[in-house]
Design a protein around this motif. Structure first.
Motif, PDB file in Angstrom:
ATOM      1  N   LEU A  90      -5.057   1.461   1.694  1.00 29.45           N
ATOM      2  CA  LEU A  90      -4.576   1.874   3.167  1.00 29.45           C
ATOM      3  C   LEU A  90      -5.445   1.361   4.018  1.00 29.45           C
ATOM      4  O   LEU A  90      -5.099   1.172   5.225  1.00 29.45           O
ATOM      5  CB  LEU A  90      -4.387   3.333   2.817  1.00 29.45           C
ATOM      6  N   VAL A 145      -0.826   9.333   2.932  1.00 28.98           N
ATOM      7  CA  VAL A 145      -0.183   8.985   4.567  1.00 28.98           C
ATOM      8  C   VAL A 145       0.566  10.111   4.849  1.00 28.98           C
ATOM      9  O   VAL A 145       0.540  10.588   6.108  1.00 28.98           O
ATOM     10  CB  VAL A 145       0.703   7.992   4.348  1.00 28.98           C
ATOM     11  N   ARG A 170      -0.392   7.009  -2.645  1.00 32.61           N
ATOM     12  CA  ARG A 170      -0.877   6.473  -1.189  1.00 32.61           C
ATOM     13  C   ARG A 170       0.181   6.928  -0.265  1.00 32.61           C
ATOM     14  O   ARG A 170      -0.159   7.544   0.797  1.00 32.61           O
ATOM     15  CB  ARG A 170      -0.988   4.975  -1.243  1.00 32.61           C
ATOM     16  N   ALA A 212       0.894  -1.176   0.124  1.00 35.45           N
ATOM     17  CA  ALA A 212       0.102  -0.067   0.013  1.00 35.45           C
ATOM     18  C   ALA A 212       0.920   1.257   0.028  1.00 35.45           C
ATOM     19  O   ALA A 212       0.651   2.186  -0.571  1.00 35.45           O
ATOM     20  CB  ALA A 212      -0.894  -0.043   1.200  1.00 35.45           C
ATOM     21  N   LEU A 213       1.995   1.321   0.727  1.00 36.18           N
ATOM     22  CA  LEU A 213       2.846   2.428   0.839  1.00 36.18           C
ATOM     23  C   LEU A 213       3.779   2.597  -0.063  1.00 36.18           C
ATOM     24  O   LEU A 213       4.374   3.669  -0.551  1.00 36.18           O
ATOM     25  CB  LEU A 213       3.602   2.558   2.183  1.00 36.18           C
ATOM     26  N   HIS A 253      -7.263   4.734  -4.138  1.00 37.18           N
ATOM     27  CA  HIS A 253      -6.056   4.828  -3.213  1.00 37.18           C
ATOM     28  C   HIS A 253      -6.224   4.594  -1.732  1.00 37.18           C
ATOM     29  O   HIS A 253      -5.370   3.976  -1.044  1.00 37.18           O
ATOM     30  CB  HIS A 253      -5.335   6.055  -3.496  1.00 37.18           C
ATOM     31  N   VAL A 260      -3.340   1.060   7.755  1.00 37.92           N
ATOM     32  CA  VAL A 260      -2.470   2.068   8.096  1.00 37.92           C
ATOM     33  C   VAL A 260      -3.299   3.452   8.365  1.00 37.92           C
ATOM     34  O   VAL A 260      -3.086   4.309   9.026  1.00 37.92           O
ATOM     35  CB  VAL A 260      -1.816   2.400   6.668  1.00 37.92           C
TER      36      VAL A 260
END
Length: 89
Positions: free
Chosen positions: A55, A22, A18, A12-13, A51, A60
């Motif tokens: 997450l 964050v 994305r 995801a990161l 997106h 997250v």
């Protein structure tokens, strides 16, 4: 947390939009979709949803619903475990 969870977080990161989301959420306590879209140069709602989903699924970020609005925030304990350097930006 399991290895499977770690893979989901890093996957995801690993996408630049994305990661940008964050980073925005680390700097602010919470953001609504509309605010995020504006900060991401008026990203379409469908693209933003695309997106946000991974997450959310990996933990997250978390969402809070208030009426028709959704507010997103960082789950600090997850970032502390998998990407602590993002909390220091």
């Amino acid at each position: 947390m399991t290895d499977d969870c770690a893979v989901k977080v890093y996957k995801a990161l690993g996408e630049s939009t994305r990661l940008q989301i964050v980073r925005m959420l680390v700097k602010r306590r919470e953001l609504a979709c509309l605010e995020m879209a504006e900060l991401l140069n008026n990203t379409a709602a469908s693209t933003l949803t695309h997106h946000l989903k991974p997450l959310l699924e990996c933990g997250v970020i978390a969402v809070r619903k208030e009426g028709t609005f959704r507010y997103y925030r960082i789950q600090r304990h997850v970032l502390e475990q998998y990407a602590p350097s993002l909390l220091k930006e």
